[in-house]
Design a protein around this motif. Structure first.
Motif, PDB file in Angstrom:
ATOM      1  N   ALA A  78      -3.120  12.593  -3.372  1.00  0.00           N
ATOM      2  CA  ALA A  78      -3.214  12.967  -1.957  1.00  0.00           C
ATOM      3  C   ALA A  78      -4.029  11.963  -1.143  1.00  0.00           C
ATOM      4  O   ALA A  78      -4.066  12.060   0.087  1.00  0.00           O
ATOM      5  CB  ALA A  78      -3.836  14.358  -1.818  1.00  0.00           C
ATOM      6  N   LEU A  79      -4.674  11.010  -1.805  1.00  0.00           N
ATOM      7  CA  LEU A  79      -5.528  10.058  -1.096  1.00  0.00           C
ATOM      8  C   LEU A  79      -4.697   8.969  -0.427  1.00  0.00           C
ATOM      9  O   LEU A  79      -3.660   8.551  -0.944  1.00  0.00           O
ATOM     10  CB  LEU A  79      -6.523   9.417  -2.068  1.00  0.00           C
ATOM     11  CG  LEU A  79      -7.424  10.373  -2.859  1.00  0.00           C
ATOM     12  CD1 LEU A  79      -8.385   9.580  -3.739  1.00  0.00           C
ATOM     13  CD2 LEU A  79      -8.192  11.306  -1.925  1.00  0.00           C
ATOM     14  N   ALA A  80      -5.170   8.511   0.722  1.00  0.00           N
ATOM     15  CA  ALA A  80      -4.516   7.386   1.394  1.00  0.00           C
ATOM     16  C   ALA A  80      -4.753   6.114   0.584  1.00  0.00           C
ATOM     17  O   ALA A  80      -5.854   5.882   0.077  1.00  0.00           O
ATOM     18  CB  ALA A  80      -5.072   7.227   2.802  1.00  0.00           C
ATOM     19  N   ARG A  81      -3.722   5.297   0.477  1.00  0.00           N
ATOM     20  CA  ARG A  81      -3.833   4.022  -0.238  1.00  0.00           C
ATOM     21  C   ARG A  81      -3.178   2.920   0.577  1.00  0.00           C
ATOM     22  O   ARG A  81      -2.178   3.140   1.255  1.00  0.00           O
ATOM     23  CB  ARG A  81      -3.174   4.109  -1.621  1.00  0.00           C
ATOM     24  CG  ARG A  81      -3.877   5.072  -2.560  1.00  0.00           C
ATOM     25  CD  ARG A  81      -3.270   5.092  -3.954  1.00  0.00           C
ATOM     26  NE  ARG A  81      -3.910   6.106  -4.773  1.00  0.00           N
ATOM     27  CZ  ARG A  81      -5.038   5.923  -5.460  1.00  0.00           C
ATOM     28  NH1 ARG A  81      -5.621   4.726  -5.442  1.00  0.00           N
ATOM     29  NH2 ARG A  81      -5.568   6.900  -6.170  1.00  0.00           N
ATOM     30  N   ASN A  82      -3.771   1.726   0.479  1.00  0.00           N
ATOM     31  CA  ASN A  82      -3.169   0.576   1.146  1.00  0.00           C
ATOM     32  C   ASN A  82      -2.288  -0.186   0.164  1.00  0.00           C
ATOM     33  O   ASN A  82      -2.110   0.227  -0.987  1.00  0.00           O
ATOM     34  CB  ASN A  82      -4.247  -0.319   1.773  1.00  0.00           C
ATOM     35  CG  ASN A  82      -5.195  -0.915   0.734  1.00  0.00           C
ATOM     36  OD1 ASN A  82      -4.891  -0.977  -0.466  1.00  0.00           O
ATOM     37  ND2 ASN A  82      -6.353  -1.374   1.188  1.00  0.00           N
ATOM     38  N   GLY A  83      -1.749  -1.313   0.616  1.00  0.00           N
ATOM     39  CA  GLY A  83      -0.818  -2.068  -0.211  1.00  0.00           C
ATOM     40  C   GLY A  83      -1.465  -2.805  -1.357  1.00  0.00           C
ATOM     41  O   GLY A  83      -0.769  -3.437  -2.164  1.00  0.00           O
ATOM     42  N   ARG A  84      -2.785  -2.720  -1.470  1.00  0.00           N
ATOM     43  CA  ARG A  84      -3.502  -3.336  -2.590  1.00  0.00           C
ATOM     44  C   ARG A  84      -3.930  -2.287  -3.612  1.00  0.00           C
ATOM     45  O   ARG A  84      -4.733  -2.565  -4.500  1.00  0.00           O
ATOM     46  CB  ARG A  84      -4.709  -4.105  -2.054  1.00  0.00           C
ATOM     47  CG  ARG A  84      -4.301  -5.193  -1.053  1.00  0.00           C
ATOM     48  CD  ARG A  84      -5.475  -5.776  -0.278  1.00  0.00           C
ATOM     49  NE  ARG A  84      -4.971  -6.642   0.789  1.00  0.00           N
ATOM     50  CZ  ARG A  84      -4.688  -6.232   2.021  1.00  0.00           C
ATOM     51  NH1 ARG A  84      -4.883  -4.960   2.348  1.00  0.00           N
ATOM     52  NH2 ARG A  84      -4.211  -7.061   2.924  1.00  0.00           N
TER      53      ARG A  84
END
Length: 504
Positions: free
Chosen positions: A198-204
């Protein structure tokens, strides 16, 4: 006299109805000249004599004096009437203050003392923080949310600080809102093994906790400890369900409105304050990525989006390869650009970048809609708190990393722009410009209630006094008739330090 029937917009307690009736009737039946005898100044602050009288009664009640209880209740009604009448005569009509409650506020008489001081200062609204830093202001023995309770001291499991604060605020004639963080679920949420998706993640592959280390310089720059910041994927069904449980628990305590804060993504620092490539965006959580791919209207569009997410860019070769399946297409929906929904052959990938940014922003709007729905269904006031600069483009193709599309927030909600500029002890211009920007972009009928930071009577942290800020805002935007002050803690620093550090 003929009674005019009015439609009920929200539920109020019997005492609240009595207070409202007293305020209204006193204003209608007594001329303005008689009202001038009220013990308030032009900012609706009570006189030192009135304040001392009320405090003596509070102390007497605390000491067990039964006779003082009725007098203490009566003086609440009297002061509510005086501040209410003053607010009818003076600008702004509504003046609110932001209040965080601490475990030590469970001490006998403490919430009474704090709320009395708020009334003494001429406020008629209070925004009580109910969900913040990964904690909820619910009793430990009755907390069905995934977050721990603020008050976790043995022996206090049944103490409901939120319900008590809201009830006592209304008894004093204060319009009491619940104030909740929105997409910032806090560090405790990040530690739940079954909520990692459920956590937001970036492209890294990073979460918001992993992007910025927590240190003193960043604390000064951000104004808060980054250690408490964990932002969620707004498309996550688990995050939405968890949040819904919390909001409904807050509503059970009968606030007169709810204010939604952190309706945005993480605020980056330095070069990270600008999102100018797709891997900067917090759209790599499982739910967000899936929804973005579903925005494609055909397989060519889906494949191009997938390549863009995976590589961070697309080349003419990518465009040529996917075009063998047809012209890439995707949905037309809220967009930060005027581009169409097709990516022309030989294009640079600008349109798919704009699509990705719009998708990230749409997630915020969707989450706010879901979060505020139960508030709206109850006919209560709801407001969104935001940074006036949070929706800006930066340079040619970059965006403020918060991606806060506040100009698209629902017009039925109150708009609370955080106008916290710091441009000098006697210069409110940068604060006023933030308010002016919001007013210029708000549609007709939107209630704009700026939040300003500072203290009464003197500059604070490179900002003018509250009086000077308010006077400047009134001159520049006279249509505004509500304002709020951040915060009680800033106005009473030593007292707040003691409230935070004491032991029950």
């Amino acid at each position: 006299m003929t009674k005019i029937k009015t439609k009920k917009c929200f539920h109020i307690s019997n005492l609240g109805a009595i207070l409202f009736s007293l305020i209204l009737n006193s204003y209608l039946w007594f001329p303005a000249k008689a009202q001038a005898q009220a013990q308030t100044d032009i900012y609706c602050r009570l006189s030192p004599e009135a304040i001392a009288e009320k405090e003596n009664l509070r102390q007497a009640v605390l000491g067990g004096d039964k006779d003082a209880e009725k007098q203490y209740q009566d003086i609440h009604i009297q002061h509510s009437r005086e501040v209410g009448n003053c607010r009818l005569r003076n600008w702004p009509r509504n003046q609110g203050i932001w209040l965080r409650i601490y475990p030590c506020d469970a001490r006998p008489g403490e919430i009474d003392r704090i709320l009395d001081k708020i009334v003494n200062q001429g406020y008629n609204q209070v925004y009580i923080e109910a969900f913040f830093d990964g904690q909820v202001l619910l009793p430990a023995a009755n907390n069905p949310t995934v977050w721990p309770s603020v008050l976790r001291v043995p022996g206090y499991e049944n103490v409901d600080l939120l319900a008590e604060s809201l009830r006592k605020a209304k008894e004093r004639g204060l319009r009491a809102y619940g104030w909740v963080f929105t997409m910032n679920f806090g560090y405790t949420y990040s530690q739940l093994p079954n909520r990692q998706q459920a956590l937001a993640r970036n492209g890294r592959g990073q979460t918001t906790l992993q992007v910025i280390p927590d240190n003193v310089s960043l604390h000064n720059q951000l104004g808060a400890s980054h250690a408490f910041h964990t932002f969620v994927d707004p498309y996550s069904p688990e995050a939405r369900q968890d949040y819904s449980v919390m909001v409904n628990e807050v509503l059970k305590r009968q606030p007169q409105g709810v204010l939604f804060d952190y309706v945005r993504y993480l605020r980056g620092v330095g070069s990270n304050s600008v999102a100018d490539e797709v891997k900067d965006l917090w759209i790599y959580g499982e739910a967000s990525r899936n929804v973005l791919l579903q925005r494609a209207k055909n397989e060519a569009g889906k494949e191009l989006i997938r390549r863009f997410l995976d590589k961070g860019y697309v080349t003419s070769g990518d465009i040529y390869a996917v075009s063998s399946r047809g012209t890439p297409k995707w949905q037309s929906f809220f967009s930060l650009s005027a581009n169409g929904d097709k990516l022309p052959k030989g294009g640079s990938g600008t349109q798919v970048w704009e699509l990705s940014v719009a998708h990230a922003a749409q997630g915020i709007l969707d989450f706010l809609q879901v979060a505020s729905k139960p508030v709206q269904q109850k006919g209560l006031s709801a407001g969104a708190v935001f940074f006036p600069g949070g929706n800006r483009r930066v340079r040619n193709s970059g965006f403020d990393s918060r991606l806060q599309p506040w100009d698209q927030f629902p017009s039925w909600m109150e708009w609370h722009p955080m106008s916290y500029g710091a441009c000098g002890d006697r210069d409110p211009s940068c604060i006023v410009s933030k308010v002016e920007r919001v007013v210029s972009m708000a549609s007709n009928g939107v209630k704009v209630i700026p939040a300003i930071a500072g203290v009464w009577g003197q500059p604070f942290k490179n900002r003018p006094s509250l009086e000077m800020q308010m006077q400047a805002i009134r001159r520049a935007t006279p249509q505004i008739n509500g304002i709020s002050h951040f915060s009680y803690g800033w106005q009473h620093i030593e007292e707040t330090r003691e409230r935070k550090s004491c032991r029950l």
